[in-house]
Write an enzyme that holds these catalytic residues in place. Structure first.
Site, PDB file in Angstrom:
ATOM      1  N   GLY B 188     -22.504  -4.798 -32.829  1.00  0.00           N
ATOM      2  CA  GLY B 188     -21.856  -3.845 -33.725  1.00  0.00           C
ATOM      3  C   GLY B 188     -21.789  -2.409 -33.237  1.00  0.00           C
ATOM      4  CD  GLU B 190     -18.234  -2.193 -29.204  1.00  0.00           C
ATOM      5  OE1 GLU B 190     -18.762  -3.256 -29.562  1.00  0.00           O
ATOM      6  OE2 GLU B 190     -18.681  -1.496 -28.278  1.00  0.00           O
ATOM      7  CG  ASN B 256     -21.199   0.078 -25.939  1.00  0.00           C
ATOM      8  OD1 ASN B 256     -21.231  -1.152 -25.980  1.00  0.00           O
ATOM      9  ND2 ASN B 256     -20.694   0.807 -26.919  1.00  0.00           N
ATOM     10  CG  ASP B 299     -17.516  -0.954 -24.270  1.00  0.00           C
ATOM     11  OD1 ASP B 299     -18.686  -1.021 -24.681  1.00  0.00           O
ATOM     12  OD2 ASP B 299     -16.654  -1.808 -24.550  1.00  0.00           O
ATOM     13  CG  ASP B 301     -22.369  -3.968 -22.672  1.00  0.00           C
ATOM     14  OD1 ASP B 301     -22.492  -4.564 -21.587  1.00  0.00           O
ATOM     15  OD2 ASP B 301     -21.715  -4.435 -23.615  1.00  0.00           O
ATOM     16  NE  ARG B 326     -18.357  -3.815 -20.331  1.00  0.00           N
ATOM     17  CZ  ARG B 326     -18.242  -4.105 -21.627  1.00  0.00           C
ATOM     18  NH1 ARG B 326     -19.154  -4.843 -22.225  1.00  0.00           N
ATOM     19  NH2 ARG B 326     -17.227  -3.667 -22.324  1.00  0.00           N
ATOM     20  CD1 TRP B 460     -12.374 -13.252 -20.744  1.00  0.00           C
ATOM     21  CD2 TRP B 460     -14.338 -12.236 -21.000  1.00  0.00           C
ATOM     22  NE1 TRP B 460     -12.136 -11.938 -21.091  1.00  0.00           N
ATOM     23  CE2 TRP B 460     -13.323 -11.299 -21.259  1.00  0.00           C
ATOM     24  CE3 TRP B 460     -15.674 -11.825 -21.102  1.00  0.00           C
ATOM     25  CZ2 TRP B 460     -13.586  -9.965 -21.604  1.00  0.00           C
ATOM     26  CZ3 TRP B 460     -15.931 -10.508 -21.446  1.00  0.00           C
ATOM     27  CH2 TRP B 460     -14.903  -9.586 -21.699  1.00  0.00           C
TER      28      TRP B 460
END
Lengths: 257, 533
Positions: B188, B190, B256, B299, B301, B326, B460
């Site tokens: 969450g 974001e 993040n 972003d 993370d 990342r 992915w």
């Protein structure tokens, strides 16, 4: 005497939006709208929003309605915004409106423009209704989905913006034979093209020498048209607002007999 | 007399518990010795995702074919990693569904459906179960931890991790069972949350401890957040961690900071966002932390798998934790102390000219998103991401999927509304640049690439390594693939017909090796034709 923060006081009288609201509206615009309407709202794949004229009504409610529900038959989607978000967004749009001179309707004669369209063989690649080829993008509803500036640029410099669905690909066979076409699909192992004769051309990548992704549009630039022809052609293309399913038969039930 | 009776009853109760115990903590610690099973999300506690099975191998993998299919009928991305325990497969689906299957043929044994209070949306993905004793544990889209009876799928307990708040808090990961505790994380960042890692008592569902991934003002690390920005500081803990039973240490990647792409309101390093935290699993106490990307506004993370490897580092045996981050760097840390040992870029990147001797990035002048947009590599998705990596002790290589892409990053001040995205910007693909995916074999001691296999699109799909000399992976267009672990040569591929968003596993039932993979709404199990065995 203490100062209150200016941002909280400085209201745009007509819309009751603070500077911070408008800044956040700008953020919402850039995150959601700028991809098609341009970073400053001056248009791109989608129409310009800075002329102060909106195609689907100019009141706040009209504009919100378009944002919430999208525009059928175009790439304008619907957005699920909260009330505060859509208020800030429309507040920001109002600050853009009028930042450019009001654009005049596109000059030119659409009927003459249709003749230019036919004379130059446009229908050998493009389709309007059920007429023409499916090699290039369909133009049935072009005027409702693209700005005049975008259409003009597409005529004069087609490589400026190539849609993903019309990526040009050349496949070089092991014997050196080259096959070009529009990419319909591609993955790690295969590529499927449509050639200019509208035939499917299908390749396994491990059976060919090379797969080249063209960086230029497959459409030639029409920059040698006379000014008058170009203007008329543009007027014709902008007038195209047909129903995308106009050519299809829809059979209504006739009831139980 | 009464006392003796009580002891006798206690003894009987204990015996009953032992009888019912399918998967003890001991079995989880030794999960790699049960090559036929897949007992945790990562397959074991260290996350090497390697199995010593070689029935399917480089010589016969060309004959691999679908053996059975289980259709869930559920829409949405199917991201589960199945558990396989002695011939029974346990999977979670989207929307709070879960199933037990006969692992030989995909026949359903039971189904569970989480009950959502009215008004809650149930669209979130789920990544799988944990098992401990005779119980299964999963999280739900509305941030509950759920304990089910493994035999029946019946609900035993359910605990809300955080108030749902219009979808602000969600949970997607597979829990991690350690001793008598169930460790979970939250999603969450974001949406302006404050992240945490929780442990729940496996027996009762009562919370045993909470580690806030974002410290409050006044706590250690709290001064790395300007003003009150820690309150919505993000730091999701959305992917399962790893565990070293000998060091008794839990390793967990933190997400993040929020808002993702706007840093002006949260000046400072923003601990423990984009960090690896090492915790005591009994108390949740922080042992050490390492922050990969201080004050991140991309972003990027650090949820990616913290894989635990015991290797000869510069000639000395050393306990390591490695991560393909990342931010496009591959990191090696000492997992006893958190000491930074190595960090090397594994793909194009434009944001850091290097790392200093403590591992802190040295930014280039074009490192940060701007209001009008700036092209930065890697893109918002990475770099590395949650695609599970694997390590093959026979080739000594680390295999992982990565995104090779650059994007234009835009930054702007966000509007906070509870339950609404709180990004502070957006990223778009750079015009005229198509991103692609790679499955990379990398030497973890040097960070050097041994080989790459290129996917048409960023993928992915995680990797699986086997003693058959194979690396399994997959792509965004639905192909499951097998590569030669030593050369990267493609030996087999199969179009499953739907986008793949998980990692394959392998297991053995009745002498037959299977490879299982979710695709679309289906769980597919692959095996060799019978006569080939």
């Amino acid at each position: 005497m203490r100062y209150l923060p200016m941002a909280a006081l400085l209201l745009y009288p007509a819309w009751g939006q603070t500077e911070l609201d408008v800044a956040q509206g700008k953020g919402i615009f850039r995150n959601n709208c700028a991809f098609c309407h341009g970073l400053t709202g001056s248009g791109g794949r989608g129409p310009s929003l800075i002329s102060g004229r909106f195609l689907h009504g100019s009141t706040d409610e009209d504009v919100k309605n378009v944002i919430r529900n999208g525009v059928p038959g175009t790439t304008m989607p619907s957005f699920d915004f909260e009330t505060a978000e859509i208020d800030h967004l429309v507040g920001y749009l109002r600050t853009l409106a009028g930042s450019a001179p009001k654009s005049a309707p596109v000059p030119g004669d659409p009927a003459q423009g249709r003749q230019v369209y036919l004379r130059n063989g446009c229908s050998s690649c493009h389709r309007i209704g059920m007429e023409g080829s499916v090699f290039g993008p369909e133009l049935t509803r072009l005027g409702a989905s693209r700005s005049p500036d975008y259409i003009r640029e597409s005529l004069l410099n087609p490589s400026a913006d190539i849609l993903d669905d019309y990526q040009g690909v050349t496949v070089v066979a092991r014997d050196g034979k080259r096959t070009g076409g529009v990419r319909i699909n591609e993955d790690t192992f295969s590529v499927q093209l449509r050639d200019v004769s509208q035939n499917f051309r299908i390749f396994q990548k491990d059976e060919v020498r090379e797969v080249i992704h063209e960086t230029k549009s497959l459409m030639p630039a029409y920059n040698s048209l006379s000014q008058e022809d170009l203007q008329n052609l543009l007027a014709y293309l902008v007038s195209l607002r047909g129903d995308v399913n106009a050519g299809a038969h829809v059979n209504k039930p006739e009831g139980v007999r | 007399m009464r006392r003796r009776a009580r002891i006798a009853i206690a003894g009987l109760a204990l015996a009953a518990t032992m009888c019912g115990q399918q998967v003890s903590y001991e079995r989880l610690v030794n999960a790699l010795k049960e090559q036929q099973n897949w007992l945790t999300y990562w397959g074991d506690y260290s996350a090497v995702r390697h199995r010593g099975l070689n029935q399917i191998n480089t010589g016969n993998v060309k004959d691999l074919r679908v053996d059975w299919i289980f259709q869930t009928g559920q829409t949405g991305a199917f991201e589960t990693t199945p558990l396989v325990v002695d011939g029974i497969m346990y999977i979670t689906g989207t929307d709070g569904y879960a199933y037990a299957l006969d692992a030989r043929n995909g026949r359903k044994l039971w189904m569970y459906k989480h009950t959502f209070p009215q008004g809650r949306k149930a669209t979130a993905v789920n990544r799988g179960f944990a098992i401990l004793g005779d119980r299964l544990f999963m999280v739900t889209p509305d941030a509950n931890v759920v304990a089910l009876e493994a035999k029946t799928g019946k609900l035993i307990w359910q605990t809300e991790m955080a108030a749902y708040n219009r979808g602000q808090y969600t949970a997607t990961l597979a829990p991690l069972a350690i001793k008598n505790k169930i460790v979970v994380g939250i999603s969450g960042a974001e949406y302006g949350i404050r992240g945490f890692i929780d442990a729940y008592d496996a027996e009762t569902g009562k919370r045993a401890w909470r580690f806030w991934s974002i410290p409050a003002k006044g706590e250690p690390g709290g001064d790395s957040w300007a003003a009150d920005s820690w309150e919505r500081g993000g730091g999701s803990t959305w992917l399962t961690g790893t565990f070293d039973p000998v060091l008794n240490t839990l390793y967990w990647g933190v997400g993040n900071p929020g808002p993702d792409l706007y840093g002006e309101s949260r000046l400072g390093d923003n601990l423990y966002s984009c960090s690896l935290v090492a915790l005591d699993p009994d108390t949740g106490t922080l042992k050490w932390h390492f922050q990969f990307t201080p004050h991140d506004i991309h972003d990027w993370d650090a949820a990616e798998t913290p894989m635990l490897l015991d290797l000869n580092w510069r000639g000395k045996p050393r306990k390591l934790v490695v991560q393909a981050n990342r931010n496009a760097f591959f990191y090696v840390l000492d997992r006893e102390t958190g000491e930074f040992l190595m960090g090397k870029p594994f793909e194009r990147q434009t944001w850091a000219s290097g790392l200093d001797d403590k591992g802190r990035p040295i930014l280039t002048k074009d490192a940060l998103p701007t209001e009008d947009g700036l092209r930065i590599c890697p893109g918002l998705g990475g770099g590395g991401n949650w695609m599970a990596p694997s390590y093959n002790p026979e080739t000594n290589l680390f295999y992982f999927a990565l995104f090779e892409q650059c994007e234009i990053y835009y930054s702007n001040p966000p509007l906070y509304i509870q339950g609404r995205p709180y990004w502070g910007g957006v990223s778009r693909s750079a015009p005229g640049e198509e991103g692609w995916g790679l499955l990379k074999a990398l030497d973890p001691l040097t960070g050097e690439t041994k080989w790459d296999f290129r996917f048409f699109r960023p993928s992915w799909v995680g990797t699986l390594s086997t003693s058959g000399g194979l690396i399994f992976g997959g792509d965004e267009d639905g192909s499951l693939i097998a590569l030669d672990a030593r050369t990267g040569k493609n030996l087999w591929h199969f179009n499953t017909g739907a986008r793949l968003v998980a990692a394959p596993i392998t297991y053995l039932v009745n002498g037959r090796q299977y490879v299982a993979m979710p695709s679309g709404a289906a769980l597919l199990a692959f095996a060799l034709p019978e006569p080939d065995r």
